[in-house]
Each structure stands twice: as structure tokens, then as C-alpha cells.
Enzyme design. Structure first.
Site, PDB file in Angstrom:
ATOM      1  N   LYS A  77       0.903  -0.921  -0.122  1.00  0.00           N
ATOM      2  CA  LYS A  77      -0.004  -0.370  -0.181  1.00  0.00           C
ATOM      3  C   LYS A  77       0.977   1.205  -0.282  1.00  0.00           C
ATOM      4  O   LYS A  77       1.944   1.302   0.944  1.00  0.00           O
ATOM      5  CB  LYS A  77      -1.187   0.221   1.280  1.00  0.00           C
ATOM      6  CG  LYS A  77      -2.061   1.593   1.754  1.00  0.00           C
ATOM      7  CD  LYS A  77      -3.056   0.829   0.655  1.00  0.00           C
ATOM      8  CE  LYS A  77      -3.921   2.119   1.138  1.00  0.00           C
ATOM      9  NZ  LYS A  77      -3.865   2.902   0.074  1.00  0.00           N
ATOM     10  N   LYS A 101       5.650   2.568   7.957  1.00  0.00           N
ATOM     11  CA  LYS A 101       4.607   3.175   8.832  1.00  0.00           C
ATOM     12  C   LYS A 101       3.453   2.380   9.106  1.00  0.00           C
ATOM     13  O   LYS A 101       2.091   2.547  10.051  1.00  0.00           O
ATOM     14  CB  LYS A 101       3.775   4.143   7.782  1.00  0.00           C
ATOM     15  CG  LYS A 101       3.987   5.588   7.172  1.00  0.00           C
ATOM     16  CD  LYS A 101       4.037   6.416   6.031  1.00  0.00           C
ATOM     17  CE  LYS A 101       4.659   7.853   5.971  1.00  0.00           C
ATOM     18  NZ  LYS A 101       4.030   8.132   5.480  1.00  0.00           N
ATOM     19  N   LYS A 113       4.635   1.729  -3.626  1.00  0.00           N
ATOM     20  CA  LYS A 113       4.298   3.369  -3.804  1.00  0.00           C
ATOM     21  C   LYS A 113       4.977   3.741  -5.500  1.00  0.00           C
ATOM     22  O   LYS A 113       5.281   2.631  -6.341  1.00  0.00           O
ATOM     23  CB  LYS A 113       6.007   4.015  -2.834  1.00  0.00           C
ATOM     24  CG  LYS A 113       5.762   5.832  -2.891  1.00  0.00           C
ATOM     25  CD  LYS A 113       4.957   6.346  -1.730  1.00  0.00           C
ATOM     26  CE  LYS A 113       4.949   7.726  -1.705  1.00  0.00           C
ATOM     27  NZ  LYS A 113       4.393   8.050  -0.274  1.00  0.00           N
ATOM     28  N   THR A 197      -3.794  13.413   6.731  1.00  0.00           N
ATOM     29  CA  THR A 197      -2.247  13.147   7.144  1.00  0.00           C
ATOM     30  C   THR A 197      -2.126  14.558   8.110  1.00  0.00           C
ATOM     31  O   THR A 197      -1.545  14.375   8.800  1.00  0.00           O
ATOM     32  CB  THR A 197      -1.807  13.286   5.832  1.00  0.00           C
ATOM     33  OG1 THR A 197      -1.891  12.708   5.224  1.00  0.00           O
ATOM     34  CG2 THR A 197       0.437  12.910   5.998  1.00  0.00           C
ATOM     35  N   ASN A 228      -1.683  19.089   0.352  1.00  0.00           N
ATOM     36  CA  ASN A 228      -2.735  18.417   0.693  1.00  0.00           C
ATOM     37  C   ASN A 228      -2.413  18.544   2.800  1.00  0.00           C
ATOM     38  O   ASN A 228      -2.687  18.956   3.470  1.00  0.00           O
ATOM     39  CB  ASN A 228      -2.695  17.488   0.333  1.00  0.00           C
ATOM     40  CG  ASN A 228      -3.363  16.657   1.735  1.00  0.00           C
ATOM     41  OD1 ASN A 228      -3.286  15.900   2.563  1.00  0.00           O
ATOM     42  ND2 ASN A 228      -4.581  16.152   1.213  1.00  0.00           N
ATOM     43  N   SER A 355      -6.356   5.641   4.307  1.00  0.00           N
ATOM     44  CA  SER A 355      -6.622   4.490   3.658  1.00  0.00           C
ATOM     45  C   SER A 355      -7.239   3.307   3.660  1.00  0.00           C
ATOM     46  O   SER A 355      -7.673   2.885   3.081  1.00  0.00           O
ATOM     47  CB  SER A 355      -4.997   4.708   2.910  1.00  0.00           C
ATOM     48  OG  SER A 355      -5.007   6.094   2.033  1.00  0.00           O
TER      49      SER A 355
HETATM   50  N1  LIG Z   1      -1.256  13.497   0.975  1.00  0.00           N
HETATM   51  C1  LIG Z   1      -0.956  12.829   1.772  1.00  0.00           C
HETATM   52  O1  LIG Z   1      -1.858  11.641   2.082  1.00  0.00           O
HETATM   53  C2  LIG Z   1       0.746  11.996   2.340  1.00  0.00           C
HETATM   54  C3  LIG Z   1       1.697  12.703   1.824  1.00  0.00           C
HETATM   55  N2  LIG Z   1       2.612  13.104   2.682  1.00  0.00           N
HETATM   56  C4  LIG Z   1       3.979  13.396   2.448  1.00  0.00           C
HETATM   57  O2  LIG Z   1       3.829  14.996   2.934  1.00  0.00           O
HETATM   58  C5  LIG Z   1       4.646  15.800   2.321  1.00  0.00           C
HETATM   59  C6  LIG Z   1       3.423  16.756   0.761  1.00  0.00           C
HETATM   60  O3  LIG Z   1       2.782  16.005   0.507  1.00  0.00           O
HETATM   61  P1  LIG Z   1       1.400  16.657  -0.240  1.00  0.00           P
HETATM   62  O4  LIG Z   1       1.058  17.878   0.709  1.00  0.00           O
HETATM   63  O5  LIG Z   1       0.564  15.530  -0.127  1.00  0.00           O
HETATM   64  O6  LIG Z   1       1.981  16.887  -1.811  1.00  0.00           O
HETATM   65  P2  LIG Z   1       1.000  18.060  -1.911  1.00  0.00           P
HETATM   66  O7  LIG Z   1       1.527  18.385  -3.891  1.00  0.00           O
HETATM   67  O8  LIG Z   1      -0.010  19.094  -2.104  1.00  0.00           O
HETATM   68  O9  LIG Z   1       1.596  19.241  -1.665  1.00  0.00           O
HETATM   69  C7  LIG Z   1       2.899  19.564  -1.808  1.00  0.00           C
HETATM   70  C8  LIG Z   1       3.712  21.359  -1.327  1.00  0.00           C
HETATM   71  O10 LIG Z   1       5.183  20.691  -1.287  1.00  0.00           O
HETATM   72  C9  LIG Z   1       5.161  22.158  -2.386  1.00  0.00           C
HETATM   73  N3  LIG Z   1       7.064  21.759  -2.699  1.00  0.00           N
HETATM   74  C10 LIG Z   1       7.337  21.281  -3.689  1.00  0.00           C
HETATM   75  N4  LIG Z   1       7.949  21.233  -3.531  1.00  0.00           N
HETATM   76  C11 LIG Z   1       8.695  22.356  -3.756  1.00  0.00           C
HETATM   77  C12 LIG Z   1      10.631  22.327  -2.727  1.00  0.00           C
HETATM   78  N5  LIG Z   1      11.162  22.183  -4.047  1.00  0.00           N
HETATM   79  N6  LIG Z   1      10.598  23.191  -2.302  1.00  0.00           N
HETATM   80  C13 LIG Z   1       9.465  23.687  -1.206  1.00  0.00           C
HETATM   81  N7  LIG Z   1       8.015  23.842  -1.643  1.00  0.00           N
HETATM   82  C14 LIG Z   1       7.832  22.110  -2.318  1.00  0.00           C
HETATM   83  C15 LIG Z   1       4.111  23.043  -3.080  1.00  0.00           C
HETATM   84  O11 LIG Z   1       4.012  24.419  -3.392  1.00  0.00           O
HETATM   85  C16 LIG Z   1       2.750  22.288  -2.172  1.00  0.00           C
HETATM   86  O12 LIG Z   1       2.342  23.685  -1.923  1.00  0.00           O
HETATM   87  C17 LIG Z   1       5.678  14.477   1.231  1.00  0.00           C
HETATM   88  O13 LIG Z   1       6.670  14.092   1.511  1.00  0.00           O
HETATM   89  C18 LIG Z   1       4.514  13.268   0.560  1.00  0.00           C
HETATM   90  O14 LIG Z   1       5.039  12.345   0.582  1.00  0.00           O
HETATM   91  C19 LIG Z   1       2.822  12.491   3.726  1.00  0.00           C
HETATM   92  C20 LIG Z   1       1.934  10.951   4.059  1.00  0.00           C
HETATM   93  C21 LIG Z   1       0.638  11.007   3.028  1.00  0.00           C
HETATM   94  O1  LIG Z   2      -3.192   6.525   2.229  1.00  0.00           O
HETATM   95  C1  LIG Z   2      -1.961   5.987   1.937  1.00  0.00           C
HETATM   96  O2  LIG Z   2      -2.349   4.720   1.444  1.00  0.00           O
HETATM   97  C2  LIG Z   2      -0.587   6.092   1.306  1.00  0.00           C
HETATM   98  C3  LIG Z   2       0.029   6.930   1.763  1.00  0.00           C
HETATM   99  C4  LIG Z   2       1.482   7.219   1.398  1.00  0.00           C
HETATM  100  O3  LIG Z   2       2.014   7.924   0.198  1.00  0.00           O
HETATM  101  C5  LIG Z   2       2.728   7.752   2.980  1.00  0.00           C
HETATM  102  O4  LIG Z   2       1.970   7.949   3.626  1.00  0.00           O
HETATM  103  O5  LIG Z   2       3.865   8.672   2.441  1.00  0.00           O
END
Ligand SMILES: NC(=O)C1=CN([C@@H]2O[C@H](COP(=O)(O)OP(=O)(O)OC[C@H]3O[C@@H](n4cnc5c(N)ncnc54)[C@H](O)[C@@H]3O)[C@@H](O)[C@H]2O)C=CC1
Ligand SMILES: O=C(O)CCC(=O)C(=O)O
Length: 421
Positions: A77, A101, A113, A197, A228, A355
Site C-alpha cells: 500500500k 508506517k 509506492k 495526514t 494537502n 486509506s
Molecule cells: N498526501 C498524503 O496523504 C501524504 C503526504 N505525505 C508527504 O507529505 C509531503 C507533502 O505532500 P502533499 O501535501 O500530499 O503534496 P501536495 O502536492 O499537496 O503539496 C506539496 C507542497 O509542497 C510544495 N513543494 C513542492 N516542491 C517544493 C520544493 N522544492 N520546496 C518547497 N516546497 C515544495 C508545493 O508547492 C506544495 O505546497 C510529501 O513528502 C508527501 O510524501 C505523507 C503522507 C501522506
Molecule cells: O494513503 C496511502 O495509502 C499512502 C499515503 C502515502 O503515500 C504516504 O504515507 O507516504
């Protein structure tokens, strides 16, 4: 494992440094070298090339990956990211963190992934839909509700999950909501997944603040990333009475010691989590991390806190919402400086937890209210935080190693029971 190896690994890839900590965790728990040999890389790694018709009628070939780390506990997952800097090593490391995790929260999964090298900010909706569907066709043989269940990650969202679910259902010729999570509610998504998250990070911040004797009301918080994870988190902190004094996105950061107007920023941000481009006075992401605050939350990308800037971090608590934002050397420096570091494999596990709830609801065809999701998520994460904090105290190891020790156990045991090692 000696400190020397850790020090040498500062410039190592995410995969190398993940292997260092997995080895250390297995050694501390008394597992054999064979167990490490099994777990040090994903069991499967598929690379695909996806031809997509672009809007200008040209054809572009995109490269995508899906890594499946270990399926001894159950199906794998983990999310799919669309990002120009995705590479094979990163996807492998991300799949290993997913295994950890799932072990930490005790979900019946291993880690997986996926990623596609692309920049969705430069693509039309039509191109994105064709790419999402093309990726599912390319990986369809190795994924499925009982094999490997994808979800959203960086620059992917519920619309992309919907296209992917639809494509998979067409291939299998039956509706398959359990193929993917993070779907829109009307397609079998779960209440609470979108904010999950950040909700998990919030629970970790509450627990860490208690340990550090910090009152959340009035605490000064900096969040790197406004997508997000980061934007929901900023909102939750703001609503809890904390002062969010800095946020950033890929283009820069804004910082205001008196506190930012989070509702305004949420209203103005675009679907890629961009908002700082609307401001004249911005600072860099690196400058933001070094500003004075009580709690720092990296919620964007990897390798942000390194040995170069770890000494300059002012926060007493660092909670990793992003995957891999702190290098091993920086982890050591922060721990020595008595900063309470809540590692990614714990802090960001709220997403995969909800999830899992979504998948359970899809499998039983019976859907829960938001309150039920929240109660179950909180119980699991508080319990995981306590276990890891206790492991860190009793075994005198940093929080990252403690989290790996808790996270790796079930997968190691399951692999041994199956006779794989
Ligand atoms: N969406 C989810 O359910 C989960 C996300 N994560 C992790 O959280 C982190 C953020 O993910 P999301 O919020 O989902 O992504 P997202 O795509 O919704 O947002 C990404 C954010 O990071 C910024 N960003 C992108 N490149 C950047 C850079 N070079 N320097 C600074 N900021 C930058 C973007 O402008 C945006 O604000 C990632 O590491 C992701 O793997 C972890 C667990 C679950
Ligand atoms: O919701 C999921 O199954 C995975 C979320 C994820 O990619 C992460 O925790 O980095």
C-alpha cells in the site's frame, strides 16, 4: 551500527540512509543478517514507459515506477507521486517507509509506492487524465485490491484517484473501489481521508507538546509546504489557537512573527499548494526553516534539514509531515540538541491509516461517519506515538530509530513465519 557509518552517509541517497536505519533497528531487535538482506530493497520494482498523446498532437513518453517493498503481512500500500524529480531510488525508499508506517500503526499491509516523472503544473487536465489512465494500464498486472493498493501523494489528488479507479475497473470489467484510496466520497472515498495526514501530524504535535511542556495555544508554528498535508495542518493549528508564523511552497516562503491569516491563504492557494507567488516580500524555503519558532513542520519534500542547517533550527519540536525531510546526520544533531524529532514514518502515518479505513469500507460496502474515522485514527496514532516514545526512552535511541524498531518487527516476524528467511 557505528556512528561513523551514519556520519559517512550524509551525502547518501534516501535508499542508502533508509537501509542504514533498518539495519540498525534489526540489529537492536536481534534479527539475523538474512532478514536485513530480505528487507533492504523492495521485492519488486516495475519501471514502465507510458506513451501519451499531448494536446498539440505530439506523443510524449513518460517514465513511471511502482515499487512493492514487502508483502509478507498483506497487500502492499502506498501513494503515487507526479513530480519532475521522481527517480527509482526515491520510489524504492518511499516504499520501504510505507512498510514501516504500516508496521507502526499495525495495519495489515506491506509498503508500496509509485511515481511518474512529469510536471503536472505544466499539463492540461486532458493530458493528466490520459497519463493517469496510461499508468494504470501499464502497472495493472501487479496491482489490485488484494495485491497493491495505490493512493495520493505529491501532486496527485482525488480526481486522479477517480480516473485511475475507473481505468482499473474497465480493465477488470467490474467496479473495483478497493483498488485505490483517496477517492472522492461519491466514488467510495472515506470521510476524513483528505485531511488525514494533517490530522495525524496534529495528533503527534499534541503528544510531543505534552512531552516538552509546551502549551499549543499561542505556540509559534512554521509549516514548510502548503499542499494537502501543510495547508490542512496550518488550518488545524490555527483553529487550535496556535500562531502559524510561516508557510512556504515550491516558489518561496512567507513569514510574519505576529501570525499569518491562514483562512486568507487557504482561500488564495491553487490546487498545487502554491500561494507565495501572490506576495512581493518572500524569503526562501531554507531561510524559513531557520526562523525562530516553537514547532517546525516540514511538509513538502525530502532532504530539507541537513547537517548544514540542523544547528540553525530554533524549534524545540520538529514533526516530519513530509517523507524524508531530515537527513540522518541532521537527525543526530537535532537529537543531541534535545530537539524532539517526530519522524516521518510515525508523523505522516495518518494518511495511510485512513486509506486503510477507506479500503475496509469498500470491502464491506458499508460506510462510516466522519466521527468514527476520527476516533479510530486518534486511538491508533496516540498508541503508536506512546510506543515509539517509550522505545526511545527505554532503549536510549533517537525517535527515528525507535520508530523503525517498532515498524519493522511485524514485517520481519511475518517473513520468518512464511519461511522466506
Ligand atoms: N498526501 C498524503 O496523504 C501524504 C503526504 N505525505 C508527504 O507529505 C509531503 C507533502 O505532500 P502533499 O501535501 O500530499 O503534496 P501536495 O502536492 O499537496 O503539496 C506539496 C507542497 O509542497 C510544495 N513543494 C513542492 N516542491 C517544493 C520544493 N522544492 N520546496 C518547497 N516546497 C515544495 C508545493 O508547492 C506544495 O505546497 C510529501 O513528502 C508527501 O510524501 C505523507 C503522507 C501522506
Ligand atoms: O494513503 C496511502 O495509502 C499512502 C499515503 C502515502 O503515500 C504516504 O504515507 O507516504
Amino acid at each position: 551500527m557505528s556512528t561513523t557509518i551514519k556520519e559517512e552517509k550524509e551525502t547518501a541517497s534516501l535508499l542508502d540512509s533508509t537501509q542504514v536505519v533498518i539495519k540498525e533497528a534489526l540489529d537492536k531487535l536481534g534479527y539475523s543478517e538474512e532478514v536485513f538482506e530480505l528487507l533492504k530493497e523492495p521485492l519488486r520494482m516495475l519501471t514502465v514507459r507510458i506513451p501519451i498523446k499531448m494536446d498539440d498532437n505530439s506523443t510524449k513518453i513518460f517514465t513511471g515506477y511502482r515499487a512493492q517493498h514487502n508483502d509478507a503481512v498483506g497487500p502492499t500500500k502506498g501513494g503515487i507521486r507526479f513530480h519532475p524529480e521522481v527517480d527509482e531510488e526515491e520510489v524504492k525508499a518511499l516504499s520501504m517507509w510505507m512498510s514501516l508506517k504500516c508496521g507502526i500503526v499495525n495495519l495489515p499491509y506491506g509498503g508500496g509506492k509509485g511515481g511518474i516523472i512529469c510536471d503536472p503544473r505544466q499539463m492540461s487536465i486532458g493530458e493528466l487524465e490520459r497519463l493517469s489512465r496510461g499508468y494504470v494500464r501499464a502497472i495493472s498486472q501487479i496491482v489490485g485490491p488484494t495485491k497493491d493498493i495505490p493512493a495520493p501523494d505529491v501532486y496527485t489528488n482525488s480526481q486522479i484517484m477517480a480516473w485511475m479507479m475507473d481505468e482499473y475497473s474497465r480493465i477488470r470489467e467490474h467496479d473495483s473501489p478497493g483498488f485505490i484510496t483517496g477517492k472522492p466520497l461519491v466514488l467510495g472515498g472515506s470521510h476524513g481521508r483528505e485531511k488525514a495526514t494533517a490530522q495525524g501530524v496534529t495528533i503527534c504535535i499534541e503528544e510531543a507538546a505534552k512531552r516538552k511542556g509546551i502549551e499549543l495555544k499561542g505556540a509559534r508554528i512554521i509549516v514548510q509546504g502548503f499542499g494537502n498535508a501543510g495547508s490542512f495542518l496550518a488550518k488545524f493549528m490555527h483553529d487550535a489557537g496556535a500562531k502559524v508564523i510561516g508557510i512556504s511552497d515550491a516558489y518561496g516562503a512567507i513569514y510574519k512573527p505576529e501570525g499569518l491569516d491562514i483562512d486568507y491563504l487557504l482561500d488564495k492557494r491553487d490546487s498545487f499548494g502554491t500561494v507565495t507567488t501572490l506576495f512581493d516580500h518572500t524569503i526562501t524555503n531554507q531561510e524559513l526553516l531557520e526562523q525562530d519558532c516553537d514547532i517546525l513542520v516540514p511538509a513538502a519534500i525530502s532532504n530539507q534539514i541537513t547537517k548544514e542547517n540542523a544547528h540553525l533550527i530554533k524549534a524545540q519540536i520538529v514533526v516530519e509531515a513530509a517523507n524524508g525531510p531530515t537527513t540522518l546526520e541532521a537527525t543526530k544533531i537535532l537529537t543531541e540538541r534535545k530537539v524532539l524529532l517526530v519522524p516521518d514514518v510515525l508523523a505522516s502515518s495518518g494518511g495511510v491509516t485512513v486509506s486503510y479505513f477507506e479500503w475496509v469500507q469498500n470491502n464491506q460496502g458499508y460506510y462510516w461517519e466522519d466521527e468514527e474515522v476520527q476516533t479510530k485514527l486518534k486511538a491508533l496514532l496516540v498508541n503508536s506515538f506512546n510506543q515509539i516514545y517509550e522505545m526511545s526512552e527505554t532503549r536510549k535511541v533517537d525517535m527515528r530509530l525507535a520508530a523503525y524498531m517498532v515498524g519493522v518487527r511485524k514485517m520481519a516476524e511475518a517473513s520468518i513465519f512464511r519461511g522466506w528467511v
